[in-house]
Design an enzyme around this catalytic site. Structure first.
Site, PDB file in Angstrom:
ATOM      1  N   HIS A 141       5.826   6.259   6.871  1.00  0.00           N
ATOM      2  CA  HIS A 141       5.390   5.849   5.545  1.00  0.00           C
ATOM      3  C   HIS A 141       4.929   7.080   4.777  1.00  0.00           C
ATOM      4  O   HIS A 141       4.857   8.178   5.337  1.00  0.00           O
ATOM      5  CB  HIS A 141       4.254   4.820   5.626  1.00  0.00           C
ATOM      6  CG  HIS A 141       3.031   5.333   6.327  1.00  0.00           C
ATOM      7  ND1 HIS A 141       2.851   5.237   7.689  1.00  0.00           N
ATOM      8  CD2 HIS A 141       1.942   5.993   5.857  1.00  0.00           C
ATOM      9  CE1 HIS A 141       1.703   5.802   8.026  1.00  0.00           C
ATOM     10  NE2 HIS A 141       1.131   6.280   6.933  1.00  0.00           N
ATOM     11  N   HIS A 188       2.394   8.854   1.383  1.00  0.00           N
ATOM     12  CA  HIS A 188       1.247   8.794   0.472  1.00  0.00           C
ATOM     13  C   HIS A 188       1.530   9.766  -0.658  1.00  0.00           C
ATOM     14  O   HIS A 188       2.008  10.883  -0.424  1.00  0.00           O
ATOM     15  CB  HIS A 188      -0.033   9.198   1.207  1.00  0.00           C
ATOM     16  CG  HIS A 188      -0.356   8.334   2.395  1.00  0.00           C
ATOM     17  ND1 HIS A 188      -1.153   7.213   2.308  1.00  0.00           N
ATOM     18  CD2 HIS A 188       0.037   8.440   3.689  1.00  0.00           C
ATOM     19  CE1 HIS A 188      -1.250   6.655   3.521  1.00  0.00           C
ATOM     20  NE2 HIS A 188      -0.536   7.385   4.366  1.00  0.00           N
ATOM     21  N   THR A 238      -5.371   6.647   8.760  1.00  0.00           N
ATOM     22  CA  THR A 238      -5.942   6.950   7.447  1.00  0.00           C
ATOM     23  C   THR A 238      -6.055   5.713   6.554  1.00  0.00           C
ATOM     24  O   THR A 238      -6.330   5.832   5.366  1.00  0.00           O
ATOM     25  CB  THR A 238      -5.120   8.034   6.726  1.00  0.00           C
ATOM     26  OG1 THR A 238      -3.801   7.535   6.467  1.00  0.00           O
ATOM     27  CG2 THR A 238      -5.050   9.313   7.552  1.00  0.00           C
ATOM     28  N   HIS A 248       0.819  -1.213   0.000  1.00  0.00           N
ATOM     29  CA  HIS A 248       0.000   0.000   0.000  1.00  0.00           C
ATOM     30  C   HIS A 248       0.856   1.267   0.000  1.00  0.00           C
ATOM     31  O   HIS A 248       0.386   2.336  -0.359  1.00  0.00           O
ATOM     32  CB  HIS A 248      -0.916   0.031   1.223  1.00  0.00           C
ATOM     33  CG  HIS A 248      -1.862  -1.125   1.305  1.00  0.00           C
ATOM     34  ND1 HIS A 248      -2.923  -1.283   0.434  1.00  0.00           N
ATOM     35  CD2 HIS A 248      -1.913  -2.191   2.149  1.00  0.00           C
ATOM     36  CE1 HIS A 248      -3.590  -2.382   0.743  1.00  0.00           C
ATOM     37  NE2 HIS A 248      -2.991  -2.956   1.769  1.00  0.00           N
ATOM     38  N   GLU A 297      -2.599  13.456   1.724  1.00  0.00           N
ATOM     39  CA  GLU A 297      -3.873  13.064   2.324  1.00  0.00           C
ATOM     40  C   GLU A 297      -4.589  14.289   2.894  1.00  0.00           C
ATOM     41  O   GLU A 297      -5.750  14.549   2.579  1.00  0.00           O
ATOM     42  CB  GLU A 297      -3.644  12.002   3.394  1.00  0.00           C
ATOM     43  CG  GLU A 297      -3.102  10.713   2.812  1.00  0.00           C
ATOM     44  CD  GLU A 297      -3.554   9.484   3.567  1.00  0.00           C
ATOM     45  OE1 GLU A 297      -4.252   8.636   2.972  1.00  0.00           O
ATOM     46  OE2 GLU A 297      -3.200   9.351   4.757  1.00  0.00           O
ATOM     47  N   HIS A 304       4.153  10.549   6.935  1.00  0.00           N
ATOM     48  CA  HIS A 304       3.586  10.327   8.265  1.00  0.00           C
ATOM     49  C   HIS A 304       4.609   9.607   9.141  1.00  0.00           C
ATOM     50  O   HIS A 304       5.029   8.492   8.813  1.00  0.00           O
ATOM     51  CB  HIS A 304       2.316   9.464   8.188  1.00  0.00           C
ATOM     52  CG  HIS A 304       1.170  10.152   7.516  1.00  0.00           C
ATOM     53  ND1 HIS A 304       0.066   9.467   7.038  1.00  0.00           N
ATOM     54  CD2 HIS A 304       0.949  11.472   7.251  1.00  0.00           C
ATOM     55  CE1 HIS A 304      -0.776  10.333   6.508  1.00  0.00           C
ATOM     56  NE2 HIS A 304      -0.261  11.554   6.625  1.00  0.00           N
TER      57      HIS A 304
END
Length: 307
Positions: A117, A119, A225, A90, A129, A142
């Site tokens: 990690h 996004h 999230t 992911h 996000e 994050h």
């Protein structure tokens, strides 16, 4: 009438294409690969339909300045991380030995770092996000922390204030950020899901802005999230973004999801605020400007005095 067309088409699409208990991002969903995209995450975990969900759009004019949101104390953030960087299907994730911690910043406790990690969007396109006044940045980092006395994240998530996440935006720069070279270079070795490699010569401090640029931030209560979307997170979202070149941003889009599709747009859409208050720390720059203004006025008044 035109704005109604998309919702109707999406509703029809979901009527035809539903199924699978696995969760995924919208960029992964097709009729051939049916999974629970963000709108259906409550099928994967009922928490995802909660009223205190993340991420959110931060409307700056509606934030409330909170004098308790003082500077953070970052302990062992300059220490080299001895760990591996992994494609978890992911995102890119790095587990952090429990040596680095944060305190201050209006937090109710000391929190130790667990993992970080990211996004991102598609080849440097919008992918953060959280959004600020509707603006979506290319990527978001994050850094996940848990209260210092817990030994695992699952236990920490049973505490309504058990987890503290620091969020950082990225912006496109004309030059490469050399501090990110070790992380960026490792990505080509982990394009496939569940592959990992050593993370070389990297510390948390080199991944984020200098401490002097971390005085302005937003604070609110929210959730993870991704499923299980547990509502046990104290969120801190910093204003100052981290610069990366377009090539560096694009490198993340070379990774692959578990279904071998290009790993892009791995962000959750913004969630309803549901009456929550977002707080703002104020800014050291604002304070400095005020001091300069007072000095200028004092000087001007002094010069205006008759001899």
């Amino acid at each position: 009438m035109q704005p109604l067309i998309l919702p109707v088409l999406l509703a029809s699409f979901w009527t035809v294409c539903t199924g699978s208990a696995d969760w995924c991002y919208q960029s992964q969903f097709t009729c051939e690969h049916q999974c629970n995209a963000p709108a259906m995450w409550d099928h994967a975990s009922s928490n995802c339909a909660g009223s205190v969900q993340s991420p959110i759009n931060i409307v700056t004019r509606k934030t409330l300045k909170d004098e308790r949101l003082t500077h953070f104390e970052f302990k062992n953030y300059k220490q080299i991380i001895t760990s591996r960087v992994k494609n978890n299907g992911h995102s890119v994730q790095v587990e952090i030995p429990h040596l680095s911690s944060i305190s201050g910043g209006g937090l109710p406790n000391t929190y130790k770092a667990v993992q970080f990690h990211l996004h991102w969007g598609n080849d440097g396109g919008p992918g953060s996000e959280h959004t600020i006044d509707g603006e979506q940045y290319p990527m978001e980092l994050h850094i996940v922390h848990m209260k210092h006395h817990y030994t695992d994240l699952k236990t920490a998530l049973s505490d309504p204030e058990g987890v503290a996440v620091l969020g950082f935006f990225y912006e496109m720069s004309n030059s490469e950020n050399q501090k990110y070279d070790p992380l960026i270079s490792s990505l080509q070795k982990i394009t496939a899901t569940n592959t990992n490699t050593s993370l070389l010569s990297t510390s948390l401090a080199q991944l984020i802005p200098s401490e002097t640029n971390l005085t302005s931030y937003y604070r609110y209560k929210g959730s993870l999230t991704t499923p299980p979307c547990t509502e046990a997170v104290i969120w801190t979202v910093f204003e100052n973004p981290i610069p990366l070149s377009m090539n560096q941003l694009k490198a993340f889009s070379e990774l692959r999801f578990a279904d071998k599709k290009q790993m892009v747009d791995n962000f959750r859409p913004i969630q309803r605020l549901n009456g929550r208050q977002v707080f703002w720390s104020g800014s050291a720059m604002t304070l400095a400007s005020s001091v300069l203004l007072v000095s200028a006025i004092t000087m001007a008044l002094g010069m205006a005095q008759p001899n």
